[in-house]
Design a protein around this motif. Sequence first.
Motif, PDB file in Angstrom:
ATOM      1  N   ARG A 187       0.846  -1.195   0.000  1.00 15.38           N
ATOM      2  CA  ARG A 187       0.000   0.000   0.000  1.00 15.38           C
ATOM      3  C   ARG A 187       0.879   1.241   0.000  1.00 15.38           C
ATOM      4  O   ARG A 187       1.862   1.314   0.733  1.00 15.38           O
ATOM      5  CB  ARG A 187      -0.880  -0.008   1.244  1.00 15.38           C
ATOM      6  CG  ARG A 187      -1.943   1.022   1.212  1.00 15.38           C
ATOM      7  CD  ARG A 187      -3.266   0.375   1.566  1.00 15.38           C
ATOM      8  NE  ARG A 187      -4.247   1.383   1.868  1.00 15.38           N
ATOM      9  CZ  ARG A 187      -5.133   1.793   0.978  1.00 15.38           C
ATOM     10  NH1 ARG A 187      -5.150   1.270  -0.216  1.00 15.38           N
ATOM     11  NH2 ARG A 187      -6.002   2.716   1.291  1.00 15.38           N
ATOM     12  N   ILE A 188       0.523   2.212  -0.817  1.00 16.79           N
ATOM     13  CA  ILE A 188       1.257   3.472  -0.890  1.00 16.79           C
ATOM     14  C   ILE A 188       0.652   4.436   0.112  1.00 16.79           C
ATOM     15  O   ILE A 188      -0.566   4.579   0.194  1.00 16.79           O
ATOM     16  CB  ILE A 188       1.182   4.073  -2.308  1.00 16.79           C
ATOM     17  CG1 ILE A 188       1.872   3.164  -3.309  1.00 16.79           C
ATOM     18  CG2 ILE A 188       1.780   5.468  -2.337  1.00 16.79           C
ATOM     19  CD1 ILE A 188       1.725   3.607  -4.738  1.00 16.79           C
ATOM     20  N   SER A 189       1.510   5.089   0.869  1.00 16.62           N
ATOM     21  CA  SER A 189       1.022   6.133   1.772  1.00 16.62           C
ATOM     22  C   SER A 189       1.762   7.423   1.452  1.00 16.62           C
ATOM     23  O   SER A 189       2.870   7.403   0.936  1.00 16.62           O
ATOM     24  CB  SER A 189       1.231   5.736   3.234  1.00 16.62           C
ATOM     25  OG  SER A 189       2.593   5.560   3.492  1.00 16.62           O
ATOM     26  N   ILE A 190       1.123   8.528   1.739  1.00 17.97           N
ATOM     27  CA  ILE A 190       1.733   9.819   1.456  1.00 17.97           C
ATOM     28  C   ILE A 190       1.769  10.660   2.726  1.00 17.97           C
ATOM     29  O   ILE A 190       0.939  10.501   3.617  1.00 17.97           O
ATOM     30  CB  ILE A 190       0.994  10.580   0.329  1.00 17.97           C
ATOM     31  CG1 ILE A 190      -0.458  10.856   0.732  1.00 17.97           C
ATOM     32  CG2 ILE A 190       1.051   9.820  -0.976  1.00 17.97           C
ATOM     33  CD1 ILE A 190      -1.180  11.780  -0.203  1.00 17.97           C
ATOM     34  N   THR A 206       1.276  14.022   4.881  1.00 22.69           N
ATOM     35  CA  THR A 206       0.133  14.937   4.862  1.00 22.69           C
ATOM     36  C   THR A 206       0.559  16.403   4.991  1.00 22.69           C
ATOM     37  O   THR A 206       0.117  17.120   5.860  1.00 22.69           O
ATOM     38  CB  THR A 206      -0.857  14.577   5.982  1.00 22.69           C
ATOM     39  OG1 THR A 206      -0.140  14.580   7.223  1.00 22.69           O
ATOM     40  CG2 THR A 206      -1.490  13.229   5.770  1.00 22.69           C
ATOM     41  N   LEU A 227      -4.728   9.484  -3.886  1.00 26.58           N
ATOM     42  CA  LEU A 227      -4.194   8.692  -2.777  1.00 26.58           C
ATOM     43  C   LEU A 227      -4.580   9.306  -1.438  1.00 26.58           C
ATOM     44  O   LEU A 227      -4.916   8.592  -0.486  1.00 26.58           O
ATOM     45  CB  LEU A 227      -2.679   8.563  -2.885  1.00 26.58           C
ATOM     46  CG  LEU A 227      -2.158   7.675  -4.016  1.00 26.58           C
ATOM     47  CD1 LEU A 227      -0.645   7.801  -4.130  1.00 26.58           C
ATOM     48  CD2 LEU A 227      -2.576   6.218  -3.813  1.00 26.58           C
ATOM     49  N   ALA A 228      -4.565  10.623  -1.364  1.00 27.56           N
ATOM     50  CA  ALA A 228      -4.933  11.313  -0.124  1.00 27.56           C
ATOM     51  C   ALA A 228      -6.399  11.071   0.235  1.00 27.56           C
ATOM     52  O   ALA A 228      -6.770  11.111   1.408  1.00 27.56           O
ATOM     53  CB  ALA A 228      -4.664  12.813  -0.255  1.00 27.56           C
ATOM     54  N   GLY A 279      -7.747   8.292  -0.021  1.00 26.38           N
ATOM     55  CA  GLY A 279      -7.842   6.907   0.437  1.00 26.38           C
ATOM     56  C   GLY A 279      -8.070   5.906  -0.675  1.00 26.38           C
ATOM     57  O   GLY A 279      -8.358   4.737  -0.415  1.00 26.38           O
ATOM     58  N   LYS A 299      -7.292   3.212  -3.469  1.00 26.84           N
ATOM     59  CA  LYS A 299      -6.276   2.164  -3.562  1.00 26.84           C
ATOM     60  C   LYS A 299      -5.422   2.414  -4.801  1.00 26.84           C
ATOM     61  O   LYS A 299      -5.859   3.041  -5.765  1.00 26.84           O
ATOM     62  CB  LYS A 299      -6.927   0.792  -3.654  1.00 26.84           C
ATOM     63  CG  LYS A 299      -7.634   0.409  -2.383  1.00 26.84           C
ATOM     64  CD  LYS A 299      -8.198  -0.978  -2.493  1.00 26.84           C
ATOM     65  CE  LYS A 299      -8.880  -1.349  -1.194  1.00 26.84           C
ATOM     66  NZ  LYS A 299      -9.436  -2.694  -1.260  1.00 26.84           N
ATOM     67  N   THR A 300      -4.208   1.890  -4.760  1.00 25.04           N
ATOM     68  CA  THR A 300      -3.269   2.060  -5.869  1.00 25.04           C
ATOM     69  C   THR A 300      -3.888   1.605  -7.187  1.00 25.04           C
ATOM     70  O   THR A 300      -3.736   2.271  -8.218  1.00 25.04           O
ATOM     71  CB  THR A 300      -1.976   1.285  -5.596  1.00 25.04           C
ATOM     72  OG1 THR A 300      -1.475   1.649  -4.320  1.00 25.04           O
ATOM     73  CG2 THR A 300      -0.924   1.563  -6.652  1.00 25.04           C
TER      74      THR A 300
END
Length: 54
Positions: free
Chosen positions: A4-7, A9, A38-39, A41, A43-44
């Motif tokens: 999972r990609i997270s960014i 904030t 992505l922000a 929520g 999914k990729t």
Amino acid sequence: MPKRISIATHLNISELEQLYRQAKNALESRQCQVLWLLAQGKKTEEVEEVTSKI
């Protein structure tokens, strides 16, 4: 299972949307759109589906 990609904030969702909509060229627009989605929520796989058709 895909990672999972997270960014980070640094900007909120509305600020990312504004950057996306005000982008000056296609590359900048696409990069901002990916971050914005992505922000939210997404999914990729969803982000890939939306952005790869343009």
